[in-house]
Design a protein around this motif. Sequence first.
Motif, mmCIF file in Angstrom:
data_model
loop_
_atom_site.group_PDB
_atom_site.id
_atom_site.type_symbol
_atom_site.label_atom_id
_atom_site.label_comp_id
_atom_site.label_asym_id
_atom_site.label_seq_id
_atom_site.Cartn_x
_atom_site.Cartn_y
_atom_site.Cartn_z
ATOM 1 N N VAL A 68 55.755 -40.680 -32.571
ATOM 2 C CA VAL A 68 56.033 -41.359 -31.260
ATOM 3 C C VAL A 68 55.535 -40.160 -30.222
ATOM 4 N N SER A 69 55.389 -40.911 -29.118
ATOM 5 C CA SER A 69 55.402 -40.094 -27.831
ATOM 6 C C SER A 69 55.989 -40.754 -26.742
ATOM 7 N N ILE A 70 56.819 -40.097 -25.779
ATOM 8 C CA ILE A 70 57.518 -40.579 -24.664
ATOM 9 C C ILE A 70 57.006 -39.839 -23.382
ATOM 10 N N GLU A 71 56.727 -40.369 -22.303
ATOM 11 C CA GLU A 71 56.391 -39.886 -21.246
ATOM 12 C C GLU A 71 56.736 -40.507 -19.807
ATOM 13 N N MET A 72 56.764 -40.038 -18.725
ATOM 14 C CA MET A 72 56.897 -40.872 -17.700
ATOM 15 C C MET A 72 55.898 -40.203 -16.580
ATOM 16 N N PHE A 73 55.303 -41.346 -15.897
ATOM 17 C CA PHE A 73 54.317 -40.869 -14.806
ATOM 18 C C PHE A 73 54.730 -41.345 -13.148
ATOM 19 N N ASP A 74 54.250 -40.525 -12.441
ATOM 20 C CA ASP A 74 54.651 -41.001 -11.135
ATOM 21 C C ASP A 74 53.682 -41.988 -10.462
ATOM 22 N N GLN A 75 53.700 -42.347 -9.393
ATOM 23 C CA GLN A 75 53.088 -43.400 -8.794
ATOM 24 C C GLN A 75 51.406 -43.355 -8.735
ATOM 25 N N GLU A 76 51.256 -41.805 -8.818
ATOM 26 C CA GLU A 76 49.688 -41.606 -8.897
ATOM 27 C C GLU A 76 49.263 -41.360 -10.271
ATOM 28 N N GLY A 77 50.063 -41.442 -11.385
ATOM 29 C CA GLY A 77 49.789 -41.294 -12.650
ATOM 30 C C GLY A 77 50.032 -39.939 -13.228
#
Length: 336
Positions: free
Chosen positions: A312-321
């Motif tokens: 499993v992988s979990i991540e969050m990105f900003d508006q620029e990726g």
Amino acid sequence: MKLASLKHGRDGKLVVVNAALTRMLDATDVAPTLQNALDNWDDVQPKLQALADQLESSDSEGEAFDQTQCASPLPRAYQWADGSAYVNHVELVRKARNAEMPESFWTDPLMYQGGSDSFIGPRDNIVMPQDEGFGIDFEAEVAVVTGDVPMGVSAEDALDYVRLIMIVNDVSLRGLIPGELAKGFGFFQSKPSSAFSPVCVTPDTLGDRWQGGKLSLPLVSHLNGEIFGKPEAGVDMTFDFGQLIAHAARTRPLAAGTIIGSGTVSNKLDGGPGKHVANGGVGYSCIAEVRMIETIQDGKPTTPFMKFGDSVSIEMFDQEGQSLFGQIAQTVEQAK
């Protein structure tokens, strides 16, 4: 400002990380550990910010940052209290087992006190006993770390005590939960060690994405390399972090370094249960939720829980990726 704890002893070694998550500066002359920094935040924060500014000023500052060398930002914490702010998730759980939803669930947060003495690193394997029948599941969540919070704080004032924000995989053993809850004393064996993101960030780093105690960005999960969910963390959040912190501090003060979780991020779709990403929805942040929907729609679940070797992988990105917190990436491993 972004902070991380490299693996070192029980409580890690504090470093400041640049926005791109490529470079870091040793911060141990300012504070040896993140817990030490939180204990002395008013004095330490400006010095850490100066290191962060120095790091951003030149590509040659610091040294390479390797997420695989990170412990959870707080490798152990004085307190880990996980809420269930996305009541849609709770409603589905109860509906799947034909249980009524108490009205109070919409006005009074659910919260449990988890084990905080042995968090695992964001790239550490999830080691489980030799029984896949426990129903191994991941839960993708957002979490905040507080300073010292006074007892009886209001929900509005509680947000002033948020020091850091991160994401978490709150590992759950679904097969053990019903038996434990039936005893009337809550989770214990069914909630093994959680893992937090390589990096935690100060609220100002998130700009307008952090407002009103909510982080308004998609939380992206992959199961065995396939997209599993990308729900918006700021949508369908019945209780914001101010309300969750106030709930935890209603009858006790909270010590600096307390971690408060959001619970599984969950979105509705057109007023009803969510859909798989492949079917035009935003997917899910845990396996249990899709199994609930399968049970409601088809009478039985078909999606299996995690097995040994699953990842499993979990991540969050900003508006620029750009990755905000780094990536939690774990494989389920059988204990030897």
